[in-house]
Write a protein that holds these residues in place. Structure first.
Motif, PDB file in Angstrom:
ATOM      1  N   UNK A 225       0.826  -1.198   0.000  1.00 57.78           N
ATOM      2  CA  UNK A 225       0.000   0.000   0.000  1.00 57.78           C
ATOM      3  C   UNK A 225       0.861   1.249   0.000  1.00 57.78           C
ATOM      4  N   UNK A 226       0.368   2.255  -0.709  1.00 57.42           N
ATOM      5  CA  UNK A 226       1.058   3.533  -0.769  1.00 57.42           C
ATOM      6  C   UNK A 226       0.594   4.398   0.398  1.00 57.42           C
ATOM      7  N   UNK A 227       1.505   5.020   1.120  1.00 55.83           N
ATOM      8  CA  UNK A 227       1.169   5.793   2.322  1.00 55.83           C
ATOM      9  C   UNK A 227       0.859   7.254   2.040  1.00 55.83           C
ATOM     10  N   UNK A 228       0.873   7.670   0.769  1.00 59.54           N
ATOM     11  CA  UNK A 228       0.583   9.068   0.456  1.00 59.54           C
ATOM     12  C   UNK A 228      -0.897   9.368   0.661  1.00 59.54           C
ATOM     13  N   UNK A 229      -1.226  10.579   1.138  1.00 62.14           N
ATOM     14  CA  UNK A 229      -2.631  10.925   1.325  1.00 62.14           C
ATOM     15  C   UNK A 229      -3.327  11.100  -0.024  1.00 62.14           C
ATOM     16  N   UNK A 230      -4.582  10.729  -0.088  1.00 58.85           N
ATOM     17  CA  UNK A 230      -5.361  10.889  -1.312  1.00 58.85           C
ATOM     18  C   UNK A 230      -5.895  12.307  -1.388  1.00 58.85           C
ATOM     19  N   UNK A 231      -5.944  12.844  -2.594  1.00 65.05           N
ATOM     20  CA  UNK A 231      -6.490  14.172  -2.800  1.00 65.05           C
ATOM     21  C   UNK A 231      -7.796  14.039  -3.559  1.00 65.05           C
ATOM     22  N   UNK A 232      -8.869  14.546  -2.993  1.00 71.99           N
ATOM     23  CA  UNK A 232     -10.175  14.398  -3.608  1.00 71.99           C
ATOM     24  C   UNK A 232     -10.615  15.649  -4.348  1.00 71.99           C
ATOM     25  N   UNK A 233      -9.805  16.666  -4.417  1.00 72.28           N
ATOM     26  CA  UNK A 233     -10.196  17.916  -5.034  1.00 72.28           C
ATOM     27  C   UNK A 233      -9.129  18.379  -6.016  1.00 72.28           C
ATOM     28  N   UNK A 234      -9.535  19.314  -6.870  1.00 67.87           N
ATOM     29  CA  UNK A 234      -8.601  19.868  -7.848  1.00 67.87           C
ATOM     30  C   UNK A 234      -7.489  20.627  -7.141  1.00 67.87           C
ATOM     31  N   UNK A 235      -6.304  20.523  -7.714  1.00 71.90           N
ATOM     32  CA  UNK A 235      -5.152  21.266  -7.209  1.00 71.90           C
ATOM     33  C   UNK A 235      -4.452  21.905  -8.393  1.00 71.90           C
ATOM     34  N   UNK A 236      -3.965  23.108  -8.214  1.00 70.79           N
ATOM     35  CA  UNK A 236      -3.202  23.776  -9.259  1.00 70.79           C
ATOM     36  C   UNK A 236      -1.825  23.139  -9.321  1.00 70.79           C
ATOM     37  N   UNK A 237      -1.488  22.568 -10.472  1.00 68.66           N
ATOM     38  CA  UNK A 237      -0.180  21.949 -10.654  1.00 68.66           C
ATOM     39  C   UNK A 237       0.846  22.938 -11.197  1.00 68.66           C
ATOM     40  N   UNK A 238       0.379  23.880 -12.002  1.00 70.11           N
ATOM     41  CA  UNK A 238       1.298  24.845 -12.596  1.00 70.11           C
ATOM     42  C   UNK A 238       0.549  25.893 -13.387  1.00 70.11           C
ATOM     43  N   UNK A 239       1.296  26.860 -13.883  1.00 70.46           N
ATOM     44  CA  UNK A 239       0.690  27.937 -14.657  1.00 70.46           C
ATOM     45  C   UNK A 239       1.706  28.461 -15.660  1.00 70.46           C
ATOM     46  N   UNK A 240       1.199  29.165 -16.652  1.00 68.76           N
ATOM     47  CA  UNK A 240       2.042  29.866 -17.616  1.00 68.76           C
ATOM     48  C   UNK A 240       1.474  31.262 -17.749  1.00 68.76           C
TER      49      UNK A 240
ATOM     50  N   UNK B 152     -12.213  27.773  -9.658  1.00 69.97           N
ATOM     51  CA  UNK B 152     -12.695  26.755 -10.582  1.00 69.97           C
ATOM     52  C   UNK B 152     -13.508  25.732  -9.802  1.00 69.97           C
ATOM     53  N   UNK B 153     -14.310  24.988 -10.536  1.00 65.43           N
ATOM     54  CA  UNK B 153     -15.065  23.898  -9.944  1.00 65.43           C
ATOM     55  C   UNK B 153     -14.560  22.619 -10.587  1.00 65.43           C
ATOM     56  N   UNK B 154     -14.116  21.683  -9.755  1.00 69.34           N
ATOM     57  CA  UNK B 154     -13.579  20.425 -10.272  1.00 69.34           C
ATOM     58  C   UNK B 154     -14.709  19.564 -10.824  1.00 69.34           C
ATOM     59  N   UNK B 155     -14.347  18.521 -11.534  1.00 69.16           N
ATOM     60  CA  UNK B 155     -15.334  17.627 -12.147  1.00 69.16           C
ATOM     61  C   UNK B 155     -16.277  17.032 -11.112  1.00 69.16           C
ATOM     62  N   UNK B 156     -15.810  16.874  -9.863  1.00 67.44           N
ATOM     63  CA  UNK B 156     -16.669  16.309  -8.816  1.00 67.44           C
ATOM     64  C   UNK B 156     -17.524  17.366  -8.122  1.00 67.44           C
ATOM     65  N   UNK B 157     -17.466  18.613  -8.584  1.00 70.58           N
ATOM     66  CA  UNK B 157     -18.326  19.670  -8.063  1.00 70.58           C
ATOM     67  C   UNK B 157     -17.751  20.497  -6.937  1.00 70.58           C
ATOM     68  N   UNK B 158     -16.527  20.242  -6.523  1.00 64.67           N
ATOM     69  CA  UNK B 158     -15.929  21.012  -5.429  1.00 64.67           C
ATOM     70  C   UNK B 158     -15.246  22.269  -5.947  1.00 64.67           C
ATOM     71  N   UNK B 159     -15.525  23.437  -5.339  1.00 65.64           N
ATOM     72  CA  UNK B 159     -14.853  24.672  -5.754  1.00 65.64           C
ATOM     73  C   UNK B 159     -13.431  24.726  -5.203  1.00 65.64           C
ATOM     74  N   UNK B 160     -12.586  25.386  -5.930  1.00 65.08           N
ATOM     75  CA  UNK B 160     -11.188  25.543  -5.538  1.00 65.08           C
ATOM     76  C   UNK B 160     -10.746  26.908  -6.000  1.00 65.08           C
ATOM     77  N   UNK B 161     -10.083  27.648  -5.140  1.00 65.77           N
ATOM     78  CA  UNK B 161      -9.616  28.982  -5.534  1.00 65.77           C
ATOM     79  C   UNK B 161      -8.250  29.243  -4.958  1.00 65.77           C
ATOM     80  N   UNK B 162      -7.603  30.228  -5.526  1.00 70.92           N
ATOM     81  CA  UNK B 162      -6.290  30.638  -5.064  1.00 70.92           C
ATOM     82  C   UNK B 162      -5.807  31.801  -5.899  1.00 70.92           C
TER      83      UNK B 162
END
Length: 172
Positions: free
Chosen positions: A2-17, A86-96
């Motif tokens: 098993x992988x011990x990393x925490x699961x992320x259930x929401x959108x996260x900004x990976x990068x920008x240009x 933004x709103x992720x595909x699962x309906x959760x809002x995310x901002x920053x």
């Protein structure tokens, strides 16, 4: 195993240009945000604010798969802030938000358009910009939870009393 990393259930900004905290020395024609999962384009808001306090985005943000694109007007040298919601595909809002700097060579500075202040912001843009200033980056769930949790508690309590009253009335 098993992988011990925490699961992320929401959108996260990976990068920008352009990248956060970077310095750009060429003219921009769009801002691109890349997320770890699909986002709903029709619910995305991106506001680019320049050193003059004016908005520099043109048109509506466009979501393609995991990226959101916003065309921008020619930018001048100075500091810029990109605030997004933004709103992720699962309906959760995310901002920053994040910042970047533009440093153009003297011959490449665009001339300001006559009578174009770029400051015509809608209520949604103003709300996003105000909300994004409270959280530099990360999940934007805090601002709406502050009102949603007490409202939910009031609605549950009211429902409880209405059901209780209905049972008492029907028992008579």
């Amino acid at each position: 195993m098993l992988d011990a990393r925490p699961a992320s259930a929401h959108a996260q900004l990976l990068g920008s240009d352009p990248r956060a905290d970077s310095t750009v020395s060429t003219q921009l024609d769009e801002i691109t945000l890349t997320f770890n999962e699909l986002v709903r384009g029709n619910f995305s808001t991106v506001v680019v604010t320049g050193p003059d306090g004016d908005r520099h985005g043109t048109g509506q943000p466009r979501a393609i798969d995991k990226r959101v694109h916003l065309p921008v007007q020619p930018v001048r040298s100075g500091g810029y802030r990109v605030a997004y919601r933004v709103v992720s595909a699962d309906g959760h809002p995310f901002e920053g938000q994040f910042r970047f700097t533009v440093t153009l060579p003297p011959g490449e500075e665009p001339a300001p358009a006559p009578g174009d202040s770029g400051s015509a912001t809608g209520a949604a843009d103003a709300a996003l910009a105000a909300g994004a200033t409270t959280e530099e980056t990360g999940s934007g769930t805090g601002w709406w939870r502050a009102g949603a949790i007490p409202l939910g508690a009031v609605l549950v309590t009211a429902g409880f009393f209405l059901v209780r009253r209905g049972r008492r009335t029907s028992g008579r």
